[in-house]
Design a protein around this motif. Structure first.
Motif, PDB file in Angstrom:
ATOM      1  N   LYS A  90      -1.915  -3.531  18.451  1.00 27.09           N
ATOM      2  CA  LYS A  90      -2.422  -3.099  19.759  1.00 27.09           C
ATOM      3  C   LYS A  90      -2.364  -1.576  19.873  1.00 27.09           C
ATOM      4  O   LYS A  90      -3.301  -0.954  20.376  1.00 27.09           O
ATOM      5  N   ILE A  91      -1.289  -0.980  19.384  1.00 26.47           N
ATOM      6  CA  ILE A  91      -1.163   0.484  19.424  1.00 26.47           C
ATOM      7  C   ILE A  91      -2.262   1.118  18.580  1.00 26.47           C
ATOM      8  O   ILE A  91      -2.942   2.056  19.022  1.00 26.47           O
ATOM      9  N   LEU A  92      -2.459   0.586  17.389  1.00 28.77           N
ATOM     10  CA  LEU A  92      -3.502   1.080  16.483  1.00 28.77           C
ATOM     11  C   LEU A  92      -4.881   0.997  17.139  1.00 28.77           C
ATOM     12  O   LEU A  92      -5.652   1.959  17.135  1.00 28.77           O
ATOM     13  N   HIS A  93      -5.170  -0.156  17.738  1.00 24.62           N
ATOM     14  CA  HIS A  93      -6.456  -0.367  18.408  1.00 24.62           C
ATOM     15  C   HIS A  93      -6.654   0.637  19.555  1.00 24.62           C
ATOM     16  O   HIS A  93      -7.735   1.219  19.703  1.00 24.62           O
ATOM     17  N   GLU A  94      -5.625   0.841  20.355  1.00 21.73           N
ATOM     18  CA  GLU A  94      -5.729   1.763  21.495  1.00 21.73           C
ATOM     19  C   GLU A  94      -5.907   3.212  21.040  1.00 21.73           C
ATOM     20  O   GLU A  94      -6.657   3.965  21.658  1.00 21.73           O
ATOM     21  N   LEU A  95      -5.213   3.599  19.974  1.00 22.90           N
ATOM     22  CA  LEU A  95      -5.379   4.966  19.463  1.00 22.90           C
ATOM     23  C   LEU A  95      -6.802   5.168  18.938  1.00 22.90           C
ATOM     24  O   LEU A  95      -7.410   6.218  19.162  1.00 22.90           O
ATOM     25  N   LYS A  96      -7.339   4.156  18.256  1.00 14.03           N
ATOM     26  CA  LYS A  96      -8.721   4.244  17.779  1.00 14.03           C
ATOM     27  C   LYS A  96      -9.685   4.344  18.958  1.00 14.03           C
ATOM     28  O   LYS A  96     -10.654   5.096  18.920  1.00 14.03           O
ATOM     29  N   ALA A  97      -9.411   3.578  20.013  1.00 10.80           N
ATOM     30  CA  ALA A  97     -10.276   3.599  21.203  1.00 10.80           C
ATOM     31  C   ALA A  97     -10.260   4.972  21.874  1.00 10.80           C
ATOM     32  O   ALA A  97     -11.217   5.358  22.538  1.00 10.80           O
ATOM     33  N   LYS A  98      -9.173   5.702  21.684  1.00 15.50           N
ATOM     34  CA  LYS A  98      -9.063   7.049  22.255  1.00 15.50           C
ATOM     35  C   LYS A  98      -9.561   8.113  21.280  1.00 15.50           C
ATOM     36  O   LYS A  98      -9.337   9.303  21.477  1.00 15.50           O
ATOM     37  N   SER A  99     -10.232   7.668  20.219  1.00 10.70           N
ATOM     38  CA  SER A  99     -10.839   8.549  19.208  1.00 10.70           C
ATOM     39  C   SER A  99      -9.831   9.455  18.506  1.00 10.70           C
ATOM     40  O   SER A  99     -10.148  10.587  18.156  1.00 10.70           O
ATOM     41  N   VAL A 100      -8.631   8.964  18.300  1.00 11.21           N
ATOM     42  CA  VAL A 100      -7.627   9.724  17.559  1.00 11.21           C
ATOM     43  C   VAL A 100      -7.957   9.603  16.073  1.00 11.21           C
ATOM     44  O   VAL A 100      -8.354   8.541  15.597  1.00 11.21           O
ATOM     45  N   SER A 101      -7.791  10.685  15.339  1.00 14.12           N
ATOM     46  CA  SER A 101      -8.137  10.702  13.917  1.00 14.12           C
ATOM     47  C   SER A 101      -7.232   9.763  13.122  1.00 14.12           C
ATOM     48  O   SER A 101      -6.067   9.566  13.477  1.00 14.12           O
ATOM     49  N   PRO A 102      -7.770   9.191  12.036  1.00 12.92           N
ATOM     50  CA  PRO A 102      -6.955   8.306  11.189  1.00 12.92           C
ATOM     51  C   PRO A 102      -5.664   8.975  10.701  1.00 12.92           C
ATOM     52  O   PRO A 102      -4.617   8.345  10.621  1.00 12.92           O
ATOM     53  N   TYR A 103      -5.744  10.258  10.381  1.00 11.51           N
ATOM     54  CA  TYR A 103      -4.560  11.006   9.933  1.00 11.51           C
ATOM     55  C   TYR A 103      -3.473  10.988  11.005  1.00 11.51           C
ATOM     56  O   TYR A 103      -2.306  10.705  10.725  1.00 11.51           O
ATOM     57  N   ASN A 104      -3.856  11.281  12.236  1.00 13.54           N
ATOM     58  CA  ASN A 104      -2.871  11.312  13.333  1.00 13.54           C
ATOM     59  C   ASN A 104      -2.389   9.916  13.706  1.00 13.54           C
ATOM     60  O   ASN A 104      -1.258   9.751  14.146  1.00 13.54           O
ATOM     61  N   ILE A 105      -3.226   8.918  13.512  1.00 11.55           N
ATOM     62  CA  ILE A 105      -2.797   7.536  13.760  1.00 11.55           C
ATOM     63  C   ILE A 105      -1.703   7.171  12.758  1.00 11.55           C
ATOM     64  O   ILE A 105      -0.683   6.575  13.126  1.00 11.55           O
ATOM     65  N   LYS A 106      -1.909   7.555  11.496  1.00  8.85           N
ATOM     66  CA  LYS A 106      -0.912   7.260  10.458  1.00  8.85           C
ATOM     67  C   LYS A 106       0.431   7.927  10.813  1.00  8.85           C
ATOM     68  O   LYS A 106       1.491   7.307  10.702  1.00  8.85           O
ATOM     69  N   ILE A 107       0.388   9.165  11.242  1.00 11.38           N
ATOM     70  CA  ILE A 107       1.611   9.876  11.642  1.00 11.38           C
ATOM     71  C   ILE A 107       2.254   9.182  12.841  1.00 11.38           C
ATOM     72  O   ILE A 107       3.470   8.990  12.890  1.00 11.38           O
TER      73      ILE A 107
END
Length: 156
Positions: free
Chosen positions: A78-95
Motif C-alpha cells: 500500500k505504501i509503494l502504491h501510494e508513493l507511485k500515485a504521488k509520482s515519487v521516483s523509483p529511486y526515492n521509493i527504494k530509499i
C-alpha cells in the motif's frame, strides 16, 4: 476555482503549504497550477522551493513511508502504491522503503493478522481465513506472508 494568484502571492502561499507538512513534488505542482500559474512560473517556483529546501522528494518519501507504517500500520504494498500515485521516483521509493524495519514489520503483520483472526472466531473456518487475508491485503501486506502467519496461528 479560486482567483488567479500572482507568482509572488503563489510563492508565499506555497512556502507555507510546504512548511506545514512534507509534500511530494507532484502535490506542490498541482497546487501551483490551482493558483492559476503558467508552466514556466510553476517550474521556476518549484526549483526555488527545492534549492531553499522547502521541497525534498527523498525526505518526503522517507517520512511518508515511515509514518504510514508506524501510525496507520500500512503494509509495504500500500505504501509503494501510494508513493507511485504521488509520482515519487523509483529511486526515492527504494530509499523510503528502507525506513521500515523488517523485524518491526513482521511483528506488526503478526499482531494485525492475529487480531483479525481472533475477531472472526464465530465465522466458519474458510470464511475466517478468507476475510483475514483480504483485510490484511487491503492494509497492503503480502498475501504469502499473511498465509504463513495464519499457518503458525493454526499450528498453536
Amino acid at each position: 476555482m479560486q482567483q488567479r494568484l500572482t507568482p509572488l502571492q503563489a510563492r508565499q502561499k506555497i512556502k507555507y503549504y510546504c512548511a506545514y507538512q512534507e509534500r511530494s513534488h507532484q502535490e506542490v505542482k498541482n497546487k501551483l497550477y490551482e493558483f492559476g500559474l503558467r508552466k514556466d512560473e510553476v517550474e521556476e517556483i518549484l526549483s526555488e522551493l527545492i534549492s531553499e529546501d522547502y521541497l525534498n522528494e527523498e525526505r518526503f518519501a522517507r517520512i511518508f513511508a515511515g509514518s504510514k507504517f508506524r501510525q496507520k500500520q500500512w503494509g509495504k504494498n500500500k505504501i509503494l502504491h501510494e508513493l507511485k500515485a504521488k509520482s515519487v521516483s523509483p529511486y526515492n521509493i527504494k530509499i523510503a522503503m528502507r525506513e521500515i524495519d523488517e523485524d518491526e514489520y513482521a511483528r506488526c503483520l503478526e499482531k494485525l493478522t492475529r487480531e483479525k483472526w481472533n475477531a472472526l472466531k464465530n465465522e466458519q473456518y474458510i470464511i475466517r481465513e478468507t476475510k483475514t487475508i483480504r483485510y490484511m491485503m487491503q492494509k497492503g501486506f503480502e498475501a504469502d506472508q499473511v498465509k504463513n502467519v495464519l499457518k503458525n496461528l493454526r499450528g498453536k
